[in-house]
Design a protein around this motif. Structure first.
Motif, mmCIF file in Angstrom:
data_model
loop_
_atom_site.group_PDB
_atom_site.id
_atom_site.type_symbol
_atom_site.label_atom_id
_atom_site.label_comp_id
_atom_site.label_asym_id
_atom_site.label_seq_id
_atom_site.Cartn_x
_atom_site.Cartn_y
_atom_site.Cartn_z
ATOM 1 N N LEU A 9 60.698 87.435 107.628
ATOM 2 C CA LEU A 9 62.045 87.359 107.035
ATOM 3 C C LEU A 9 62.262 86.014 106.338
ATOM 4 O O LEU A 9 63.386 85.647 106.018
ATOM 5 C CB LEU A 9 63.106 87.584 108.112
ATOM 6 C CG LEU A 9 63.181 88.999 108.688
ATOM 7 C CD1 LEU A 9 64.271 89.106 109.753
ATOM 8 C CD2 LEU A 9 63.443 90.024 107.582
ATOM 9 N N GLY A 10 61.176 85.281 106.142
ATOM 10 C CA GLY A 10 61.270 84.000 105.420
ATOM 11 C C GLY A 10 62.084 82.973 106.186
ATOM 12 O O GLY A 10 62.791 82.161 105.579
ATOM 13 N N GLN A 11 61.979 82.995 107.521
ATOM 14 C CA GLN A 11 62.831 82.107 108.309
ATOM 15 C C GLN A 11 62.261 80.692 108.433
ATOM 16 O O GLN A 11 61.344 80.436 109.220
ATOM 17 C CB GLN A 11 63.087 82.735 109.687
ATOM 18 C CG GLN A 11 63.929 84.000 109.558
ATOM 19 C CD GLN A 11 64.270 84.643 110.891
ATOM 20 O OE1 GLN A 11 63.740 84.251 111.928
ATOM 21 N NE2 GLN A 11 65.147 85.642 110.869
ATOM 22 N N PHE A 13 64.229 77.268 108.965
ATOM 23 C CA PHE A 13 65.591 76.767 109.161
ATOM 24 C C PHE A 13 65.708 75.294 108.784
ATOM 25 O O PHE A 13 64.805 74.506 109.029
ATOM 26 C CB PHE A 13 65.993 76.982 110.624
ATOM 27 C CG PHE A 13 65.914 78.419 111.038
ATOM 28 C CD1 PHE A 13 66.830 79.345 110.564
ATOM 29 C CD2 PHE A 13 64.884 78.867 111.862
ATOM 30 C CE1 PHE A 13 66.746 80.693 110.915
ATOM 31 C CE2 PHE A 13 64.792 80.204 112.225
ATOM 32 C CZ PHE A 13 65.723 81.118 111.745
ATOM 33 N N LEU A 14 66.851 74.949 108.211
ATOM 34 C CA LEU A 14 67.075 73.555 107.812
ATOM 35 C C LEU A 14 67.342 72.723 109.057
ATOM 36 O O LEU A 14 68.439 72.761 109.619
ATOM 37 C CB LEU A 14 68.292 73.484 106.886
ATOM 38 C CG LEU A 14 67.991 73.489 105.403
ATOM 39 C CD1 LEU A 14 69.261 73.705 104.615
ATOM 40 C CD2 LEU A 14 67.291 72.203 104.972
ATOM 41 N N GLY A 39 71.715 84.615 104.014
ATOM 42 C CA GLY A 39 70.814 84.244 105.111
ATOM 43 C C GLY A 39 71.245 82.997 105.856
ATOM 44 O O GLY A 39 70.524 82.003 105.849
ATOM 45 N N GLY A 41 71.125 82.369 108.902
ATOM 46 C CA GLY A 41 70.140 82.037 109.947
ATOM 47 C C GLY A 41 70.800 81.581 111.230
ATOM 48 O O GLY A 41 71.553 82.314 111.863
ATOM 49 N N GLU A 60 73.541 88.141 106.862
ATOM 50 C CA GLU A 60 72.281 87.900 107.582
ATOM 51 C C GLU A 60 71.657 89.238 107.994
ATOM 52 O O GLU A 60 72.304 90.082 108.599
ATOM 53 C CB GLU A 60 72.575 87.036 108.820
ATOM 54 C CG GLU A 60 71.395 86.778 109.719
ATOM 55 C CD GLU A 60 70.183 86.157 109.015
ATOM 56 O OE1 GLU A 60 70.306 85.063 108.475
ATOM 57 O OE2 GLU A 60 69.115 86.807 109.016
ATOM 58 N N ASP A 85 71.597 93.529 104.532
ATOM 59 C CA ASP A 85 70.581 93.081 103.581
ATOM 60 C C ASP A 85 71.325 92.631 102.330
ATOM 61 O O ASP A 85 72.083 93.418 101.730
ATOM 62 C CB ASP A 85 69.664 94.283 103.263
ATOM 63 C CG ASP A 85 68.605 93.946 102.222
ATOM 64 O OD1 ASP A 85 68.711 92.899 101.566
ATOM 65 O OD2 ASP A 85 67.682 94.763 102.075
ATOM 66 N N VAL A 86 71.129 91.397 101.918
ATOM 67 C CA VAL A 86 71.879 90.869 100.767
ATOM 68 C C VAL A 86 71.687 91.736 99.523
ATOM 69 O O VAL A 86 72.578 91.848 98.680
ATOM 70 C CB VAL A 86 71.486 89.397 100.484
ATOM 71 C CG1 VAL A 86 70.043 89.273 100.042
ATOM 72 C CG2 VAL A 86 72.407 88.782 99.438
ATOM 73 N N ASN A 108 69.849 79.137 101.396
ATOM 74 C CA ASN A 108 68.475 78.679 101.599
ATOM 75 C C ASN A 108 67.740 80.005 101.701
ATOM 76 O O ASN A 108 67.614 80.570 102.776
ATOM 77 C CB ASN A 108 68.407 77.846 102.886
ATOM 78 C CG ASN A 108 66.981 77.560 103.306
ATOM 79 O OD1 ASN A 108 66.045 77.697 102.517
ATOM 80 N ND2 ASN A 108 66.814 77.163 104.566
ATOM 81 N N TYR A 112 60.373 85.253 100.071
ATOM 82 C CA TYR A 112 59.624 86.482 99.761
ATOM 83 C C TYR A 112 60.402 87.435 98.850
ATOM 84 O O TYR A 112 59.818 88.358 98.292
ATOM 85 C CB TYR A 112 59.184 87.191 101.054
ATOM 86 C CG TYR A 112 60.297 87.915 101.802
ATOM 87 C CD1 TYR A 112 60.410 89.300 101.772
ATOM 88 C CD2 TYR A 112 61.246 87.202 102.536
ATOM 89 C CE1 TYR A 112 61.427 89.965 102.441
ATOM 90 C CE2 TYR A 112 62.263 87.845 103.211
ATOM 91 C CZ TYR A 112 62.348 89.231 103.159
ATOM 92 O OH TYR A 112 63.360 89.873 103.817
#
Ligand code: SAM
Length: 269
Positions: A9-11, A13-14, A39, A41, A60, A85-86, A108, A112
């Motif tokens: 899921l391209g996670q 995190f900042l 997202g 997160g 999210e 899902d965005v 952020n 993918y």
């Protein structure tokens, strides 16, 4: 305990608070904005934004993260979290629900699906005031490229058709947890149609044309467009616009591509 990041899921995190602050400072949000966050997160930016703007709506896809955020912000009327899902979200409808006509988008974003997200956002351009997106540095370079450069292409032209984009901040892998394998950058977009009088159909047709122009980057415009127009018509259109026949698409600015499009449009095969 925070849940284990899901790479699929391209996670990423900042995690670095200095970069969170820098991003916040670089984003062109306004206090009266509805911010739609793609997202959120673990909510690294959500709370910071919520303290500054009218409302944050986070979208999210990860059900566990969405639930954690819903619990965390349950008492905060300034934050709403949608488990979705965005790519299936109707941004116009989200604005309408808040009795607004436009919003600011921050994300952020999961790398993918960068192109599908951009495509989706541009489809809702009429209700977007501005955006700030963290993307791969390589994509950022393509979004803001100048004609004649290696990175200039379809993505650049579509971005320029709808917005003024700028690379606002470079972000190193170490700012994220887990760190991605690539460099990242924050790109800000002021949404502004380059040709305000063009209809949606004209914009769509132009982008199809641009896709053709860049279909094979090393080929000349004449060869790429020869697939849909008669070659002599393309040659005539290029000559009319003062261009040499061996020109490649990457050498033309958005305005120049638009001029060739307008000349050829009524003459499709
Ligand atoms: N904003 C958080 C931060 O900066 O720490 C998380 C960013 S992380 C790069 C991307 C987030 O997007 C993840 O939380 C992931 O679950 C979420 N995500 C991935 N695909 C999504 C999709 N199609 N729709 C909505 N969210 C998605």
């Amino acid at each position: 305990m925070p849940s284990t990041p899901r790479p699929k899921l391209g996670q990423h995190f900042l995690a670095d608070s200095r970069y969170r602050e820098r991003i916040l400072d670089a984003l062109p949000w306004r206090a009266d904005d509805l911010v739609i966050e793609i997202g959120p997160g673990r909510g690294a930016m959500t709370g910071l934004l919520a303290e500054r703007v009218r409302k944050v709506v986070g979208i999210e896809i990860d059900s566990a993260l969405a639930l954690q955020l819903q619990n965390r912000f349950a008492q905060d009327a300034g934050v709403a979290i949608l488990h979705a899902d965005v790519l299936s979200v109707d941004f116009t409808e989200l604005c309408r629900q808040q009795r607004l006509t436009e919003c600011f988008v921050f994300g952020n974003i999961p790398y993918y699906i960068t192109s599908p997200i951009l495509h989706h956002l541009f489809a809702y351009r009429n209700c977007l005031r501005a955006m700030g997106l963290l993307v791969q540095r390589e994509v950022a370079e393509r979004l803001i490229a100048r004609p004649g450069s290696r990175d200039y292409g379809y993505l650049t032209v579509s971005t320029e058709l709808y917005s003024q984009a700028r690379l606002a901040l470079a972000v190193p892998p170490g700012a994220f947890s887990p760190p991605p394998k690539v460099q990242s950058a924050l790109v800000t977009f002021q949404m502004r149609p380059r040709f305000p009088h063009w209809t949606r159909k004209e914009c769509d047709e132009f982008l199809e044309f641009v896709k053709r122009c860049f279909a094979q980057k090393r080929k000349t415009l004449l060869n790429n467009l020869g697939a849909i127009y008669a070659r002599e018509q393309v040659a005539a259109a290029l000559a009319e616009a003062g261009h040499a026949g061996n020109l490649r698409a990457e050498q033309l600015s958005l305005d120049q591509l638009a001029a060739v499009f307008k000349t050829l449009r009524p003459r499709a095969k």
